[in-house]
Write a protein that holds these residues in place. Structure first.
Motif, mmCIF file in Angstrom:
data_model
loop_
_atom_site.group_PDB
_atom_site.id
_atom_site.type_symbol
_atom_site.label_atom_id
_atom_site.label_comp_id
_atom_site.label_asym_id
_atom_site.label_seq_id
_atom_site.Cartn_x
_atom_site.Cartn_y
_atom_site.Cartn_z
ATOM 1 N N ARG A 3 6.837 -6.813 9.951
ATOM 2 C CA ARG A 3 5.862 -6.924 9.714
ATOM 3 C C ARG A 3 4.248 -7.099 9.518
ATOM 4 N NH1 ARG A 3 7.652 -12.284 6.370
ATOM 5 N NH2 ARG A 3 7.710 -12.420 9.089
ATOM 6 N N LEU A 49 3.138 -7.287 4.686
ATOM 7 C CA LEU A 49 3.344 -5.713 3.925
ATOM 8 C C LEU A 49 4.119 -5.505 5.613
ATOM 9 C CD1 LEU A 49 1.886 -3.110 2.937
ATOM 10 C CD2 LEU A 49 0.276 -3.015 4.886
ATOM 11 N N SER A 84 7.160 -0.286 4.091
ATOM 12 C CA SER A 84 6.412 0.402 3.805
ATOM 13 C C SER A 84 4.804 1.361 4.174
ATOM 14 C CB SER A 84 5.597 -0.229 2.454
ATOM 15 O OG SER A 84 5.185 -1.416 3.268
ATOM 16 N N ILE A 93 0.392 3.645 2.601
ATOM 17 C CA ILE A 93 1.304 2.994 2.169
ATOM 18 C C ILE A 93 1.649 2.745 0.796
ATOM 19 C CG2 ILE A 93 0.245 0.793 3.932
ATOM 20 C CD1 ILE A 93 -0.224 -0.649 0.694
ATOM 21 N N SER A 94 2.850 2.981 0.110
ATOM 22 C CA SER A 94 3.818 2.933 -0.353
ATOM 23 C C SER A 94 4.636 1.669 -1.198
ATOM 24 C CB SER A 94 5.479 4.050 0.010
ATOM 25 O OG SER A 94 5.591 3.634 -1.271
ATOM 26 N N LEU A 95 3.753 1.628 -2.355
ATOM 27 C CA LEU A 95 4.215 0.226 -3.659
ATOM 28 C C LEU A 95 4.668 0.472 -4.386
ATOM 29 C CD1 LEU A 95 0.581 -1.094 -3.378
ATOM 30 C CD2 LEU A 95 2.317 -1.802 -1.540
ATOM 31 N N PRO A 96 5.722 -0.540 -4.745
ATOM 32 C CA PRO A 96 7.048 -0.203 -6.073
ATOM 33 C C PRO A 96 5.762 -0.243 -6.942
ATOM 34 C CG PRO A 96 6.800 -2.571 -5.351
ATOM 35 C CD PRO A 96 5.912 -1.727 -4.104
ATOM 36 N N SER A 125 6.548 3.783 -7.183
ATOM 37 C CA SER A 125 6.686 4.504 -6.387
ATOM 38 C C SER A 125 4.934 5.009 -6.310
ATOM 39 C CB SER A 125 7.350 5.600 -6.949
ATOM 40 O OG SER A 125 7.484 6.184 -8.283
ATOM 41 N N SER A 150 1.828 5.873 -3.731
ATOM 42 C CA SER A 150 0.991 5.508 -2.700
ATOM 43 C C SER A 150 -0.571 4.745 -2.746
ATOM 44 C CB SER A 150 1.236 7.210 -2.040
ATOM 45 O OG SER A 150 0.486 7.544 -0.699
#
Length: 444
Positions: free
Chosen positions: A59, A73, A77, A113-116, A118, A120
């Motif tokens: 992380r 983070l 991700s 980064i990719s955050l839930p 889906s 970016s």
């Protein structure tokens, strides 16, 4: 902006001394003392200001030391990290209306980064301190490529043993040529070198397997120790035998070692600060089990044994202990009048120790022969050197009197407080003085 405001990042656990709690198998890679985390494109994401950034194998942990809170983070991700660069106000409108224009001259590492669920996003780590950003970026790339969060325990290849076992049989079937002439000598030398190379390769494979298993055992020991501590705090009605076995198990697991010790390579300028916090987390449990106090030399041996090959010097330990005054940690460094330095918990009370010493010195045998540091050490459950310091402190408080003889120090209960200066010859029929007279007459 506090760390708690960045709710778009998952929270991370922090120890009582302000160190991030690492998961099983997670190793600390690098530290940056002061950074900002700013969104590049989405203004709805709250920025982070004035955080300590810890790069681990799993992380990026953003720690706000003032509030002892952290956000993390996951490296999983991160889609792509961009090389560090400086913003030179390439967008005048953004620099005019953005609150982050003051940090435009600091190095920035943009991260996609990719955050839930889906989506970016692009964020920037702004390094506002003096640090080698290129080194941090290189270690970030190494951690992402290693993908330690996905790595499973490496098992020995199943086919390797069968090939190794089959080699001698194949060799036995070959026709061995006699060793004659120069060609025979060269062939013999080649076979010797090949055999030595194979043995060396096997030795390194065994060493790597041993190191891998040792790391797994340290992680398992840490899990078991945390579980035992959780169970012991939640179950207070267990019997003495079960508590004794748990304490023995905790002693064994504690001696296994620290999975991710703080080093100068990973912490850099924050080495002594982070070493101080890690030492406070590590030493709290041993000091509590030792009665609330341990000699500094004992802590040095215990801490270095837990660090394995990452040993520290006595100067580093002393400097780390001296920094506890600046942090809110449950332990402190104390120096006795004789110069002996100890580590004790902040809840340790000298009054309780003095009460136990006074009770020990009032026993019939102690009234006649006094008590030695060894006697006090047995009663208090501490080392004789520390028991002697407590007895000397009790003497300064007027509780006991000291007698120095060739046999060493003996301490007696202070009877001078029982004597009336106006009438020193009148016999007393009560009190501690009367008890001492009765014990002395019965002995003769």
């Amino acid at each position: 902006m506090s760390v708690a405001a960045a709710d778009w990042l998952p929270s991370a656990a922090v120890t009582a001394s302000g160190r991030p709690v690492l998961s099983a198998g997670e190793i600390e890679r690098h530290l940056l003392p002061l950074i900002d985390l700013e969104p590049e494109e989405n203004p709805r994401l709250s920025p982070l200001r004035g955080c300590l950034l810890a790069l681990t194998s799993h992380r990026l942990i953003f720690l706000h030391e003032a509030s002892l809170s952290a956000r993390a983070l996951p490296l999983a991700s991160i889609v792509h990290p961009y090389p560090p660069h400086r913003r030179h106000n390439h967008n005048p409108l953004r620099s005019l209306f953005s609150s982050s224009s003051s940090s435009s001259h600091h190095p920035r590492i943009r991260i996609q980064i990719s955050l839930p669920p889906s989506r970016s996003e692009v964020v920037a780590v702004v390094v506002t301190c003096k640090a080698d950003v290129d080194v941090f970026y290189g270690r970030l790339l190494e951690a992402i490529r290693a993908r330690a969060w996905e790595a499973a325990a490496a098992a020995a290849p199943a086919g390797g043993a069968s090939v190794a076992e089959g080699a001698p049989a194949e060799e036995d079937l070959a026709i061995r040529m006699p060793v004659v002439g120069v060609a025979g000598i060269l062939r013999k030398e080649q076979e010797t070198w090949e055999s030595a190379g194979q043995n060396l390769q096997d030795a390194f494979q065994d060493l790597n397997a041993l190191m891998s298993k040792a790391k797994e055992m340290m992680e398992l020991a840490e899990k078991m120790r945390q579980k035992l501590l959780t169970n012991s705090s939640s179950q207070s009605n267990s019997n003495d035998e079960e508590m004794g076995s748990k304490q023995d198990m905790q002693d064994l697991l504690l001696s296994v070692g620290i999975v991710s010790p703080v080093t100068k390579e990973t912490a850099g300028a924050l080495y002594h600060q982070q070493l101080s916090r890690q030492l406070a987390d590590f030493v709290r449990i041993p000091v509590e089990r030792a009665g609330g106090m341990m000699a500094l030399v004992d802590v040095y041996c215990l801490f270095n044994r837990a660090r394995g090959t990452e040993l520290i010097s006595p100067e580093d330990l002393l400097q780390a202990c001296s920094l506890w005054e600046k942090f809110d940690v449950p332990v402190m460094l104390r120096k006795f009048d004789s110069g002996v330095k100890v580590i004790q918990t902040k809840t340790h009370s000298d009054d309780e120790v003095f009460a136990r010493i006074s009770s020990l010195a009032q026993k019939p045998d102690a009234l006649l022969k006094g008590i030695s540091p060894s006697d006090a050490a047995f009663t208090l459950g501490i080392a004789p050197a520390l028991a002697k310091e407590h007895l000397l402190n009790a003497e300064n408080k007027g509780l006991v009197c000291r007698d120095v003889s060739p046999d060493g120090f003996r301490f007696y209960i202070n009877l001078f407080n029982e004597i009336d200066p106006q009438n020193i010859y009148s016999p007393k029929t009560h009190g501690l003085y009367h008890t001492w007279i009765s014990v002395a007459m019965a002995a003769h």
